[in-house]
Write an enzyme that holds these catalytic residues in place. Structure first.
Site, short mmCIF file in Angstrom:
data_model
loop_
_atom_site.label_atom_id
_atom_site.label_comp_id
_atom_site.label_asym_id
_atom_site.label_seq_id
_atom_site.Cartn_x
_atom_site.Cartn_y
_atom_site.Cartn_z
N PRO A 73 0.83 -1.21 0.00
CG PRO A 73 -0.73 -1.56 1.67
CD PRO A 73 0.59 -2.05 1.18
CB CYS B 298 -0.97 7.13 1.37
SG CYS B 298 -1.62 6.11 2.70
CD GLN C 174 -2.41 -0.86 4.77
OE1 GLN C 174 -2.40 0.35 4.57
NE2 GLN C 174 -1.32 -1.55 5.05
CE1 TYR D 7 -1.11 6.83 10.07
CE2 TYR D 7 -0.27 4.89 8.92
CZ TYR D 7 -0.34 6.27 9.06
OH TYR D 7 0.33 7.09 8.20
NE ARG E 52 2.85 -3.04 5.41
CZ ARG E 52 3.49 -2.25 4.53
NH1 ARG E 52 3.41 -0.94 4.63
NH2 ARG E 52 4.20 -2.78 3.56
CG LEU F 171 15.40 1.53 2.37
CD1 LEU F 171 16.56 2.07 3.18
CD2 LEU F 171 15.08 2.46 1.21
NE ARG G 72 8.91 5.43 0.68
CZ ARG G 72 9.26 6.29 1.63
NH1 ARG G 72 10.35 7.01 1.49
NH2 ARG G 72 8.53 6.40 2.72
#
Length: 370
Positions: A23, A25, A100, A182, A230, A301, A324
């Site tokens: 996921p 955002c 998610q 969260y 997660r 990473l 990413r």
């Protein structure tokens, strides 16, 4: 033969390879509703050749959104918008889609990252945030309201109703967001959860609400829909949540019918001290995989095909998430397949793009989508 490009089952869902898009955002929704941007973004990811695409954190109630631009699934309008987006993308891709489901808790009502990311001031259109305890994320911020029994019931039911909506829309799986500071992570972490009742204190108590939410969602999720979670495996803060505690949490989840665990870390405290580097979270995933025995996703990473292949070959995790880097290079999986001598599912419209020496790079097959 490349191990990264071998199939795997997570619950009832079969993935064609071990590459998952996690996921990410986009902060581009309007009143919780997906927009044309999401069709563009999801369309790129859907033809990437990955084995699974998990769409961004999707709030189960309006006050659970991180920002005004976050996607929600808490009304007929948000459900219709997301169904329209998913249906449009699925015309041209058979990648499995997972959603998610999330609640931001005390990290809600914030500005978008490119607007600074800080909590929105009351005069600028904020909303009341909730959390296990009335403790702000950052010093100087307006504290959240400590949740009451009525909040527990409402939020738990919001997760259930959002799961039902996701199933109606046609998602192949659901991931609950218990990471990155969260709401569900806030309950697990002794940094954010300092309650004195049965929902705070010991690990058993701190796990109680996240386990209640998972159990409630599991009860309405059909057997042919994959359900996982997660987690943040550590807070990276002395006195915070530890990987040992999260491993125990994972064992309890497995007993409730959890199909997979997606291992990340951090996000609950600005005091976190993370030593960033290639694969910096993979060792956490490995420990939880060994302790819990569930299909385990690793993230953080992971940028090269060699790194991803090594994680699978060395049994550090079962699945590799590339986030990413996939946004930077939406053809990352194509390039990884070419480098590792494997094949990748690709749209017929792009088959002519493969270099002559890679004439067998693409194949076209159903890969587990309902």
């Amino acid at each position: 033969m490349s191990q990264l490009f071998t199939p795997i089952n997570i619950g009832p869902l079969k993935l064609q390879n071990r590459i998952v898009i996690p996921p990410m955002c986009q902060y581009s929704a309007i009143d919780g509703k997906t927009t044309d941007w999401h069709t563009i973004h999801m369309g790129q990811m859907a033809i990437s050749g990955a084995g699974l695409f998990i769409i961004e954190a999707t709030a189960v109630e309006a006050i659970g959104r991180i920002t005004h631009g976050c996607v929600g699934l808490y009304s007929d309008e948000t459900e219709a918008a997301l169904k329209k987006t998913l249906d449009a993308v699925r015309q041209f891709s058979n990648i499995p889609f997972m959603i998610q489901l999330a609640h931001a808790g005390r990290k809600a009502s914030s500005h978008r990252p490119w607007e600074g990311g800080q909590l929105i001031a009351q005069q600028d259109g904020d909303w009341e945030t909730i959390a296990p305890s009335a403790l702000p994320q950052l010093p100087g911020e307006t504290p959240p309201r400590a949740m009451t029994q009525a909040d527990f019931i409402r939020v738990r039911e919001a997760f259930v109703q959002a799961a039902k909506r996701a199933i109606r829309i046609g998602f192949d799986g659901i991931e609950l967001h218990g990471a990155h500071g969260y709401l569900l992570h806030q309950f697990l972490s002794p940094i954010a959860n300092q309650r004195k009742d049965e929902y705070g204190g010991s690990l058993e108590n701190r796990m109680r609400f996240p386990l209640e939410v998972f159990k409630a969602v599991r009860a309405v999720t059909p057997e042919n829909i994959t359900l996982g979670i997660r987690v943040s495996a550590t807070d990276w803060v002395d006195g915070g949540l530890t990987v040992e505690e999260v491993s125990e949490f994972g064992k309890r989840l497995k007993a409730l019918g959890c199909d997979f665990i997606d291992v990340s870390s951090g996000g609950v405290s600005p005091a976190q001290k993370i030593q960033l580097g290639p694969k910096y979270q993979v060792a956490l995933a490995t420990k939880i995989k060994q302790e819990c025995g569930m299909p385990t996703m690793a993230v953080g990473l992971i940028t090269t095909a060699e790194q991803a292949e090594g994680i699978i070959v060395n049994h550090e995790a079962d699945i590799v998430e590339v986030g990413r880097m996939m946004m930077y290079d939406p053809r990352w999986a194509w390039h990884a397949a070419a480098q590792l001598g494997a094949q990748v599912n690709g749209p017929k419209q792009y088959w002519r793009s493969q270099p002559r020496e890679l004439k067998d790079l693409f194949f076209d097959a159903k890969i587990g989508s309902r």
